[in-house]
Enzyme design. Structure first.
Site, PDB file in Angstrom:
ATOM      1  CB  SER A 135      -0.956  -0.050   1.194  1.00  0.00           C
ATOM      2  OG  SER A 135      -1.951   0.929   1.088  1.00  0.00           O
ATOM      3  CG  ASP A 151       7.288   5.681 -11.284  1.00  0.00           C
ATOM      4  OD1 ASP A 151       7.869   4.668 -11.701  1.00  0.00           O
ATOM      5  OD2 ASP A 151       6.077   5.690 -10.975  1.00  0.00           O
ATOM      6  CE  LYS A 166      -4.768  -2.211   1.257  1.00  0.00           C
ATOM      7  NZ  LYS A 166      -4.891  -0.803   0.826  1.00  0.00           N
TER       8      LYS A 166
END
Length: 712
Positions: free
Chosen positions: A474, A485, A500
């Site tokens: 999560s 990224d 998740k």
């Protein structure tokens, strides 16, 4: 026009009003509990259909799934229900969806009636089985994976299945006792027992375990808890993270998320005598009472003037849930003192801060270089308190302290971090990158929004690594994904994180029970209503985050990730957000390539991976109940595990030390036991292979000539 969020709140508020009205209508009746359950079930069904991110149709097909799942949840070993029981309950198989939509509840009470009967039969069976010696010379096996079993067709088949399971667990203890005898034979005062005596001792140990297990079921798995389990069988089929939390479970959830609870300030433990006081926190309610001492046994727990609950048969966690409560409320403990006397002590719950669950850091020496290490167990925040702890603020403080120590790089460890508050992730990413998008969030109607860090600059722009594993979930995955990224740091860990990528929101049921929190008398539902996406457009759902540097991991081949749950939502992607890559000049790409090449050529890590594959296959096979075959396999397993333990340690212990600002917390803590735990934590870091590999990677990055570490 109202926003989607506003409509959600409105829908919940309106339906909550209906719930309260229905409940109050029955206050003078004789069936209040049944009325509450009926409305609770209907409310859950309504929210699942109308507000869940990706609802399944609650129809006959869904009803069949609930039927199967609830029975499996009640009897995970398939040693309780018979095939005849399942057949007799089949008449409800297509009715559960009707009950969710308002029909009278019949399925769960019918199951409970069978359950009550069978649980007493199982108790009688295991006592009978364990009253007789086992023969470990026969050649038979036991299937320990219940998914590979059908329900027993007869009582004789069920008894034989239970016998084999008990025989296996007895065999485990018996072999341990045989090994202990061999190891201590000839030692002064050691009593050498015969094989028969050791076999009986092993059976006695299993009997105690089974008695404790079933005493707990009788004491704590009440009618209300079974109904909660029934609701969770329903919610869990929508997705793995939508569930119903009764009031006590909701309070525990809030405590975990905030790191704060209201209790008596005592640590509990358990032995053969019951639940005991292990330590007392200075300044807490137990300490202030002057009437509670270490080794007192807790017999009963009462809320204010209510009838005490006998905690015999309870696990420590069960008792803790009773002892903790709401701010300023009264709890009464009935204690058996060490002198044998019984005493009732009344206390008012005080605030207890779980600071050991907060961020902490250390400095790790590597040659002439020092690397900062930050451990983040959860993305916690206490929003009920104005100045409550926030993990992003705590991490910022640790970063500043590490910079003062002149570290050459920083590692943030979110291994086994199950997530937490989304807001905290956004703030944390902003500590390491310039302002920009951190995560995308998609609504059930397809609309998406971007959550961004709006603070200019970053507090640290030196070498950065994020450690993850299969249990990083999560919020941990959002953090790791954003760092990856932006190409801000190196992600190090197992082949993927948990996976998740969904957002949950608690929706309370019933009236508020205190003015200090949002908790209510009938608990809350944790509902999946949004989905996470990385700034590059890919979802973290199901696939998780693939690290830049991949290391063999002990959990790698266990089926514990999101992708291993058949109810998990699928992976997908949306257009990427507009963001600029981090403009630092650290040689991450070249270091990542070198590290992965080095790992592939590392014979020790290759052997570790092979061993883990073998161990995962062994656990899936039927287990032998023959003494010699069992011992032979266990010898192989022990040898492999010992080899893994060696492979999982660096060639030499690292030099790990507390930060200058933390020396008092570690070595002069007013709570001596807590200080010792902090010191033990420092020691545990020294021989952690994964930290060692991450430190090595950071040193390599920091050693490159083009690196700079000045803060913006």
């Amino acid at each position: 026009m109202k926003s989607r969020k506003g409509l959600l709140i409105l829908a919940v508020a309106l339906f909550g009003g209906l719930f309260f009205a229905f409940r109050n209508k029955w206050l003078g009746g004789t069936d209040v509990s049944a009325a509450q359950r009926q409305q609770l079930l209907s409310t859950v069904g309504y929210l699942l259909e109308k507000q869940h991110y990706s609802p399944k149709d609650i129809n006959d097909a869904f009803s069949k799934q609930v039927f199967q799942k609830y029975l499996e949840d009640l009897d995970p070993d398939k040693t309780m229900f018979l095939k005849a029981d399942i057949d007799s309950l089949k008449k409800y198989e297509l009715r559960i969806d009707d009950e969710i939509h308002g029909a009278p509840i019949e399925f769960e009470p019918a199951v409970s009636a069978v359950y009550d009967k069978r649980i007493e039969q199982v108790v009688s069976l295991y006592k009978d089985i364990l009253s007789k010696p086992f023969d470990f010379n026969t050649n038979e096996t036991v299937v320990l994976d219940a998914d590979k079993l059908q329900y027993a067709a007869s009582e004789a088949e069920r008894k034989d299945r239970l016998r084999k399971q008990l025989k296996f667990h007895t065999l485990e203890r018996y072999v341990d006792l045989l090994d202990l005898r061999e190891k201590n034979k000839g030692q002064k005062d050691f009593v050498v027992k015969s094989d028969a005596e050791l076999e009986k001792e092993a059976r006695t140990k299993i009997l105690k375990y089974m008695d404790k297990r079933y005493d707990r079921l009788r004491a704590t798995f009440t009618e209300n808890q079974r109904f909660s389990a029934f609701i969770n069988a329903i919610t869990g089929l929508m997705d793995p993270h939508t569930d119903y939390m009764p009031p006590t479970e909701k309070r525990s959830f809030d405590e975990q998320m905030s790191g704060r609870f209201y209790g008596i300030g005592a640590q509990l433990g358990q032995d053969d005598y019951g639940i005991k006081i292990v330590s007392i926190q200075t300044g807490g309610a137990a300490w202030k009472s002057g009437e509670i001492a270490v080794n007192d046994v807790i017999i009963k727990v009462a809320q204010g003037s209510a009838e005490p609950v006998d905690v015999t048969g309870y696990e420590t966690t069960d008792a803790v849930k009773l002892i903790r409560g709401n701010k300023g409320t009264e709890v009464r403990l009935t204690l058996k003192k060490t002198d044998g006397t019984v005493k009732v002590v009344t206390m008012i719950r005080d605030e207890i801060v779980l600071d050991e669950t907060y961020v902490r850091s250390a400095v790790i020496g590597e040659g002439k270089d020092k690397i900062g290490y930050i451990y983040l167990p959860d993305f916690y925040a206490d929003f009920e308190k104005e100045n409550g702890p926030r993990c992003s603020e705590d991490v910022a403080r640790e970063v500043k302290k590490l910079k003062a120590e002149n570290v050459k790089g920083i590692i943030i460890d979110v291994r086994s971090n199950g997530g937490g508050y989304l807001y905290e992730v956004v703030q944390m990413v902003g500590l390491f990158v310039n302002q920009g998008p951190v995560v995308q969030v998609r609504e059930r109607d397809g609309r998406s929004s971007v959550l961004s860090d709006r603070e200019q600059g970053a507090i640290y722009d030196g070498p950065l690594a994020v450690m993850v594993n299969e249990l990083s979930a999560s919020a941990s995955e959002i953090f790791a994904a954003a760092i990856q990224d932006y190409k801000r740091g190196i992600i190090i860990g197992s082949s993927s994180t948990y996976g998740k990528g969904t957002v949950q929101k608690p929706i309370p049921f019933g009236n508020r029970i205190d003015p200090y929190s949002g908790r209510t008398e009938l608990g809350a539902m944790k509902l999946t209503f949004q989905k996470f996406y990385r700034v590059n457009g890919g979802s973290t759902q199901l696939k998780g985050v693939t690290p830049d540097v991949i290391l063999p991991d002990t959990y790698e081949y266990l089926k514990i990730r999101e992708k291993d749950n058949p109810a998990a939502l699928p992976w997908d992607e949306i257009p990427k957000a507009v963001y600029q890559l981090w403009k630092g000049d650290l040689p991450y790409a070249s270091v990542i390539n070198r590290e992965n090449d080095r790992i592939k050529q590392n014979a020790s890590l290759t052997l570790l991976n092979s061993n883990l594959i073998w161990l995962s296959k062994v656990t899936d096979e039927p287990a032998s109940l023959n003494l010699e075959k069992y011992r032979q396999l266990q010898k192989q397993i022990r040898t492999t595990v010992m080899q893994n333990n060696t492979l999982l340690k660096p060639s030499a212990d690292m030099v790990v030390s507390a930060l200058q600002d933390d020396k008092a917390k570690f070595y002069n803590n007013a709570d001596t036991a807590k200080g010792l735990r902090y010191q033990d934590w420092l020691k545990s870091l020294k021989s952690d292979l994964y930290i060692s590999e991450s430190v090595r990677t950071m040193v390599e990055v920091a050693s490159a000539p083009q690196v700079h570490t000045a803060a913006k």
